[in-house]
Design an enzyme around this catalytic site. Structure first.
Site: not given
Ligand SMILES: CC(C)CCC[C@@H](C)CCC[C@@H](C)CCC[C@@H](C)CCOC[C@@H](COP(=O)(O)O[C@@H]1[C@H](O)[C@H](OP(=O)(O)O)[C@@H](O)[C@H](O)[C@H]1O)OCC[C@H](C)CCC[C@H](C)CCC[C@H](C)CCCC(C)C
Ligand SMILES: Nc1ccn([C@@H]2O[C@H](COP(=O)(O)O)[C@@H](O)[C@H]2O)c(=O)n1
Ligand SMILES: [Mg+2]
Ligand SMILES: [Mg+2]
Length: 192
Positions: A65, A68, A86, A90
């Site tokens: 997630d 992507d 995405d 989610d």
């Molecule tokens: C084993 C133990 C010793 C240690 C274990 C510790 C554990 C706590 C490790 C947990 C790892 C993992 C399961 C959890 C962390 C992953 C998470 C941070 C990554 C996913 O982030 C989500 C993503 C969401 O953003 P996105 O734009 O895709 O989606 C939006 C979201 O759905 C919004 O919802 P909301 O409003 O917030 O409710 C919607 O509104 C939006 O519409 C929608 O777009 O975020 C993406 C980027 C992050 C900001 C970056 C963080 C990435 C991590 C730092 C790197 C990955 C971590 C690894 C998984 C860690 C590996 C663990 C290892 C096994 C110990």
């Molecule tokens: N299949 C996808 C997934 C995501 N995007 C773009 O990335 C934004 C989310 O970024 P994260 O790093 O938080 O996953 C999403 O809003 C899209 O703009 C895409 O283009 N195609």
């Molecule tokens: Mg997502």
């Molecule tokens: Mg994503």
């Protein structure tokens, strides 16, 4: 909060995203794989009730997630379709991850309420953005933090069940606070 780590997280995510691109994967395919991984999580939890196996599949889905978007941006294909996929997937993943806690003995009513609150937190961001109000990064725990809470609940369940249960209740309280914060963000923007 974790959204603020987005820039720093690129050090971890970018090389992984480049690896997926070398495998020929598109952003949308990575998004779809994240949903597949969450369905695998559900199957694993249903048949094994093993929280550690659940945690592993949850990490894979969460990582996909986070990746992507990076894959889409690196390929220059980021756009509205991917954003829709995405965010939509989610919500399904959130429902799967949280509702599966009932398979591990967590209280059904509270778990169902947590699913609803979690989906409502994300809905309020979507609605706010449709009204031109930025909600990204707003609120105590966004999706990333909720995933971390769920991971810890699974990790601690067999070894420190009291810690795991406490984290479950803290997650519910923090989610309610986040829901209120986003609700207040919008209502305080408009004149009374
Ligand atoms: C084993 C133990 C010793 C240690 C274990 C510790 C554990 C706590 C490790 C947990 C790892 C993992 C399961 C959890 C962390 C992953 C998470 C941070 C990554 C996913 O982030 C989500 C993503 C969401 O953003 P996105 O734009 O895709 O989606 C939006 C979201 O759905 C919004 O919802 P909301 O409003 O917030 O409710 C919607 O509104 C939006 O519409 C929608 O777009 O975020 C993406 C980027 C992050 C900001 C970056 C963080 C990435 C991590 C730092 C790197 C990955 C971590 C690894 C998984 C860690 C590996 C663990 C290892 C096994 C110990
Ligand atoms: N299949 C996808 C997934 C995501 N995007 C773009 O990335 C934004 C989310 O970024 P994260 O790093 O938080 O996953 C999403 O809003 C899209 O703009 C895409 O283009 N195609
Ligand atoms: Mg997502
Ligand atoms: Mg994503």
């Amino acid at each position: 909060m974790i959204t603020n780590l987005r820039q720093e997280s690129k050090k971890i995510l970018r090389p992984l995203a480049k690896g997926l691109i070398r495998l020929g994967l598109s952003g949308n395919q990575v998004t779809a794989l994240g949903l597949v991984a969450s369905i695998l999580f559900l199957i694993v939890m249903y048949f094994t009730r093993n929280p550690i196996l659940g945690f592993i599949t949850l990490v894979v889905s969460s990582l996909l997630d986070a990746l992507d978007g990076e894959v889409a941006r690196l390929r220059g294909t980021a756009g509205p379709m991917g954003s829709f996929l995405d965010s939509s997937f989610d919500r399904l993943e959130d429902a799967i991850f949280i509702s599966s806690l009932t398979l591990l003995g967590f209280q059904s009513l509270l778990t169902a309420l947590l699913v609803g609150i979690s989906l409502s937190i994300s809905y309020l961001r979507a609605k706010a953005e449709s009204l031109g109000i930025k909600a990204e990064g707003k609120g105590l725990i966004e999706r990333g933090e909720r995933l971390i809470f769920l991971s810890l609940i699974l990790i601690f369940l067999d070894f420190f069940p009291l810690v795991s249960t406490s984290l479950f209740y803290i997650l519910i309280i923090a989610s309610v606070i986040t829901l209120w914060q986003r609700f207040h963000l919008v209502i305080s923007t408009f004149p009374k």
